[in-house]
Structures are given as C-alpha cells and as structure tokens.
Motif scaffolding. Structure first.
Motif, PDB file in Angstrom:
ATOM      1  N   LEU A  20      28.801  54.345  39.617  1.00 18.04           N
ATOM      2  CA  LEU A  20      29.524  55.826  39.748  1.00 18.04           C
ATOM      3  C   LEU A  20      30.880  55.533  40.595  1.00 18.04           C
ATOM      4  N   ALA A  21      30.661  54.721  41.800  1.00 13.92           N
ATOM      5  CA  ALA A  21      31.679  54.520  42.672  1.00 13.92           C
ATOM      6  C   ALA A  21      32.618  53.293  42.208  1.00 13.92           C
ATOM      7  N   ALA A  22      32.354  52.226  41.337  1.00 11.32           N
ATOM      8  CA  ALA A  22      33.283  51.182  40.993  1.00 11.32           C
ATOM      9  C   ALA A  22      33.879  51.995  39.740  1.00 11.32           C
ATOM     10  N   VAL A  23      33.679  52.709  38.829  1.00 10.85           N
ATOM     11  CA  VAL A  23      34.417  53.474  38.032  1.00 10.85           C
ATOM     12  C   VAL A  23      35.503  54.239  38.551  1.00 10.85           C
ATOM     13  N   GLY A  24      35.047  54.933  39.566  1.00  9.22           N
ATOM     14  CA  GLY A  24      36.104  55.911  40.284  1.00  9.22           C
ATOM     15  C   GLY A  24      37.178  55.243  40.887  1.00  9.22           C
ATOM     16  N   PHE A  25      36.672  54.069  41.488  1.00 10.38           N
ATOM     17  CA  PHE A  25      37.560  53.200  42.320  1.00 10.38           C
ATOM     18  C   PHE A  25      38.518  52.648  41.358  1.00 10.38           C
ATOM     19  N   THR A  26      37.978  51.995  40.088  1.00  9.63           N
ATOM     20  CA  THR A  26      39.084  51.488  39.143  1.00  9.63           C
ATOM     21  C   THR A  26      40.051  52.401  38.625  1.00  9.63           C
ATOM     22  N   LEU A  27      39.391  53.530  38.110  1.00 10.89           N
ATOM     23  CA  LEU A  27      40.282  54.487  37.555  1.00 10.89           C
ATOM     24  C   LEU A  27      41.552  54.936  38.639  1.00 10.89           C
ATOM     25  N   GLN A  28      41.242  55.245  40.063  1.00 11.16           N
ATOM     26  CA  GLN A  28      42.329  55.229  40.951  1.00 11.16           C
ATOM     27  C   GLN A  28      43.542  54.080  40.804  1.00 11.16           C
ATOM     28  N   TYR A  29      42.899  52.884  40.853  1.00 13.51           N
ATOM     29  CA  TYR A  29      43.683  51.811  40.757  1.00 13.51           C
ATOM     30  C   TYR A  29      44.466  51.855  39.571  1.00 13.51           C
ATOM     31  N   SER A  30      44.044  51.908  38.387  1.00 11.23           N
ATOM     32  CA  SER A  30      44.741  51.924  37.172  1.00 11.23           C
ATOM     33  C   SER A  30      45.920  52.784  37.086  1.00 11.23           C
ATOM     34  N   VAL A  31      45.604  54.144  37.490  1.00 12.97           N
ATOM     35  CA  VAL A  31      46.701  54.940  37.145  1.00 12.97           C
ATOM     36  C   VAL A  31      47.651  55.219  38.177  1.00 12.97           C
ATOM     37  N   SER A  32      47.379  54.782  39.486  1.00 12.00           N
ATOM     38  CA  SER A  32      48.378  54.753  40.490  1.00 12.00           C
ATOM     39  C   SER A  32      48.769  53.341  41.302  1.00 12.00           C
ATOM     40  N   ASN A  33      48.039  52.186  40.723  1.00 16.19           N
ATOM     41  CA  ASN A  33      48.159  50.990  41.527  1.00 16.19           C
ATOM     42  C   ASN A  33      47.822  51.071  43.112  1.00 16.19           C
ATOM     43  N   VAL A  34      46.923  51.852  43.525  1.00 16.57           N
ATOM     44  CA  VAL A  34      46.480  51.890  44.748  1.00 16.57           C
ATOM     45  C   VAL A  34      45.214  51.546  44.955  1.00 16.57           C
ATOM     46  N   PHE A  35      45.170  50.687  45.776  1.00 18.32           N
ATOM     47  CA  PHE A  35      43.762  50.016  46.197  1.00 18.32           C
ATOM     48  C   PHE A  35      43.225  50.484  47.361  1.00 18.32           C
ATOM     49  N   ASN A  36      42.491  51.602  46.845  1.00 21.53           N
ATOM     50  CA  ASN A  36      42.299  52.810  48.049  1.00 21.53           C
ATOM     51  C   ASN A  36      40.864  52.448  48.869  1.00 21.53           C
ATOM     52  N   LEU A  37      41.406  51.722  50.112  1.00 20.37           N
ATOM     53  CA  LEU A  37      40.051  51.271  51.085  1.00 20.37           C
ATOM     54  C   LEU A  37      39.501  52.483  51.603  1.00 20.37           C
ATOM     55  N   ALA A  38      40.074  53.627  51.398  1.00 19.55           N
ATOM     56  CA  ALA A  38      39.488  54.652  52.090  1.00 19.55           C
ATOM     57  C   ALA A  38      38.414  55.580  51.050  1.00 19.55           C
ATOM     58  N   PHE A  39      38.151  54.788  49.877  1.00 20.64           N
ATOM     59  CA  PHE A  39      37.232  55.264  49.061  1.00 20.64           C
ATOM     60  C   PHE A  39      35.984  55.555  49.498  1.00 20.64           C
ATOM     61  N   SER A  40      35.531  54.338  50.477  1.00 19.79           N
ATOM     62  CA  SER A  40      34.229  54.584  51.085  1.00 19.79           C
ATOM     63  C   SER A  40      34.014  55.675  52.243  1.00 19.79           C
ATOM     64  N   GLU A  41      35.085  55.996  52.669  1.00 19.83           N
ATOM     65  CA  GLU A  41      35.051  57.023  53.736  1.00 19.83           C
ATOM     66  C   GLU A  41      34.969  58.424  52.852  1.00 19.83           C
ATOM     67  N   THR A  42      35.759  58.464  51.892  1.00 23.18           N
ATOM     68  CA  THR A  42      35.666  59.710  50.766  1.00 23.18           C
ATOM     69  C   THR A  42      34.030  59.923  50.441  1.00 23.18           C
ATOM     70  N   MET A  43      33.309  58.895  50.040  1.00 20.00           N
ATOM     71  CA  MET A  43      31.770  58.950  49.779  1.00 20.00           C
ATOM     72  C   MET A  43      31.205  59.335  50.985  1.00 20.00           C
ATOM     73  N   VAL A  44      31.234  58.978  52.154  1.00 19.29           N
ATOM     74  CA  VAL A  44      30.561  59.372  53.197  1.00 19.29           C
ATOM     75  C   VAL A  44      31.093  60.984  53.658  1.00 19.29           C
ATOM     76  N   ILE A  45      32.186  61.378  53.595  1.00 12.94           N
ATOM     77  CA  ILE A  45      32.458  62.671  53.896  1.00 12.94           C
ATOM     78  C   ILE A  45      31.717  63.568  52.777  1.00 12.94           C
ATOM     79  N   SER A  46      31.725  63.109  51.546  1.00 14.13           N
ATOM     80  CA  SER A  46      30.940  63.863  50.489  1.00 14.13           C
ATOM     81  C   SER A  46      29.450  64.055  50.890  1.00 14.13           C
ATOM     82  N   GLY A  47      28.920  62.829  51.442  1.00 15.30           N
ATOM     83  CA  GLY A  47      27.376  62.936  51.659  1.00 15.30           C
ATOM     84  C   GLY A  47      27.197  63.745  52.701  1.00 15.30           C
TER      85      GLY A  47
END
Length: 295
Positions: A20-47
């Motif tokens: 779930l997380a890896a597909v979301g991460f690679t989708l962000q990178y593919s469409v915007s060229n952003v290697f989003n290291l804040a992805f994990s914090e978004t996960m934690v905030i969601s939790g």
C-alpha cells in the motif's frame, strides 16, 4: 517449524502494508518527480487521526476512513503549498529531496509536540480465524491483506483501464508534452497525490492496527522499508513496488526467526543491495524506465 510459519504469515501481512505504502510512494514520484520523505509522517498522522476518531466513538471502519481522509488532505496540502511551488521554480531533484527532508522533520517534531512521546494502541481485540501449522491468523491480519489486495486491484484497473490512468502515465513520461496534448497535468498530478495520500493513510492505519503499540516516531523506521520496496521493484513501477514489498516483507520477518529482530532494517537493505547489484533497475528491470509510471 511453527515459528517459521508464523513469521511467514506475518511477513505476508507486513508485505500487504508495505505494498500500500510503496505504490503510493512510487505514484507520487512518478507524476511529480518528488522523492517525498514526508510520506512516513503522513502515514503516522493518518494513524493518529484514526485513533482520535476511534476515541471519539466511531467504529473501527469509520475511524479507518477518517485516517484515509487525513492522508488525502495532508498529501494534497503538501503538494499544493510546498512541492509544486518549488517545482515551478525549477529546483533540482536533490534540492527537492532536501526540501522533503525538512518537511518530514517539521511534521515529525510538530506531531511529537502535539501527542508527546507516549505509546498508543487501537482498542481493537483480534480474534483467531484459523490456524496454519499452529500459527494463528487473526481477523485483523486478514482484513489488512484483503484491503491491500483490493487496493492493488483498484490501482491496476485505474492505471490500465481508465482515462485518468492514461493521463497519469502520460504526465509521468513528459508533463510538458502531456499538457501540450490537452491533458490538464496540474489536475492529474493533484489527483495522483490524492490517490497516493489515500493509500498512505490506509497503510498508516493498517500498520498501527497490526502493531502492539505506536508513537509519533513510528514512521521513521518504516519509511526505509517503503523506499526500499519501491526501489527494489523499480522506481516508477507500480507492480514492481508490490513485488518489492512482498520480497522485503517475507525477507525481514522470516530471517527474524534466526536473527535478532533489530536487524530487520539491515536485512532489508542487504536484500536491496544484493538485488540492485544484479539488476540495477530493480526486479522488473525490463519494465522500468526512469520515473515513468509503469503498468
């Protein structure tokens, strides 16, 4: 033998969350060229959003939806107010990486100041559904696996069968050319970030459901596995991210039967290094091409 079976079962569960997380991460990178290291914090905030909703009286399903919505909102806000303004200024990939690291630290420390260093857990009691060689499989584990499979099937249909998926793939190859062909690339990118944010939120809730406890800093370790899974499968390859998640999920949990569990991250990185030495573009090397979204 029973311990090995238990590790394999839990490895599949971890792989589901990682997918779930890896597909979301690679989708962000593919469409915007952003290697989003804040992805994990978004996960934690969601939790934590799901935890708050649950404490407010919502059933677990409703609380999970709140967590998913939180992932969508945070991702959209980060893309619109942080990453896209910098992208329009033409910052380099490395500069964007530093920016995302700064965003990650701001979110992590802000959340830590808000909830404190304490550990939390969802008030959900798992029940054993069936056993495999004396290894118990709970309803929560099955739900996580089913949700991950359903989300991956949905992503397949989106990318393969819909006009939006075609637009996302076009934007990932060449945003300028896609825009000149009449594709509203900014809207497509925002939609992709919303979808990836939903996957991120779902991954955060699923991770905390299967965890005995979690804290504001729980995402710092998991992001290493997410990035490793995405890179292992071939960055930009959604199906590769799923395969990379399965490999790492099983590798980290099964090897923990013989080694200290604290070596899980080291094992994941060793697997990543070993595969990339043999196939530098990832497991699905023949399908990966830069950051272009592959299906």
């Amino acid at each position: 033998m029973n311990l090995l079976v238990s590790a394999t079962v839990f490895g599949v569960v971890i792989a589901a969350v990682l997918a779930l997380a890896a597909v979301g991460f690679t989708l962000q990178y593919s469409v915007s060229n952003v290697f989003n290291l804040a992805f994990s914090e978004t996960m934690v905030i969601s939790g934590f959003a799901a935890l708050g909703a649950g404490n407010a009286g919502l059933p677990m399903a409703g609380a999970a939806l709140v967590g998913v919505a939180a992932g969508v909102v945070v991702s959209l806000l980060l893309n619109h107010f942080v990453y896209q303004p910098f992208a329009r200024r033409g910052v380099s990939v490395f500069q964007m990486l530093v920016i995302s690291l700064a965003v990650s630290l701001v979110l992590a420390n802000g959340l830590l100041a808000l909830v404190g260093p304490l550990s939390f857990r969802y008030e959900v009691t798992p029940t054993v559904v069936f056993t495999i060689a004396s290894a118990a499989v709970t309803d929560l584990q099955l739900i996580v696996i089913v949700l991950a499979v359903a989300a991956m099937v949905g992503m397949h249909l989106l990318l393969k069968r819909s006009r939006l998926g075609l637009a996302m793939r076009a934007a990932s190859v060449d945003g300028g050319l896609a825009q000149s062909c009449g594709i509203a690339t900014q809207r497509v990118v925002a939609t992709a970030w919303a979808i990836s944010g939903g996957l991120c939120g779902l991954a955060g809730v699923a991770l905390f459901i299967i965890s005995s406890s979690f804290s504001a800093t729980s995402g710092r370790t998991f992001i290493v596995l997410v990035i490793a899974a995405a890179v292992l499968g071939g960055i930009g390859d959604a199906y590769g991210a799923m395969l990379g998640a399965l490999v790492l999920g099983l590798a980290t949990e099964v090897t923990a039967v013989w080694l200290d569990p604290s070596f899980k991250i080291a094992i994941a990185l060793l697997v990543l290094i070993g595969v990339l030495m043999a196939r530098p573009q990832g497991i699905r090397a023949e399908f990966s091409s830069g950051r272009a979204l592959q299906v």
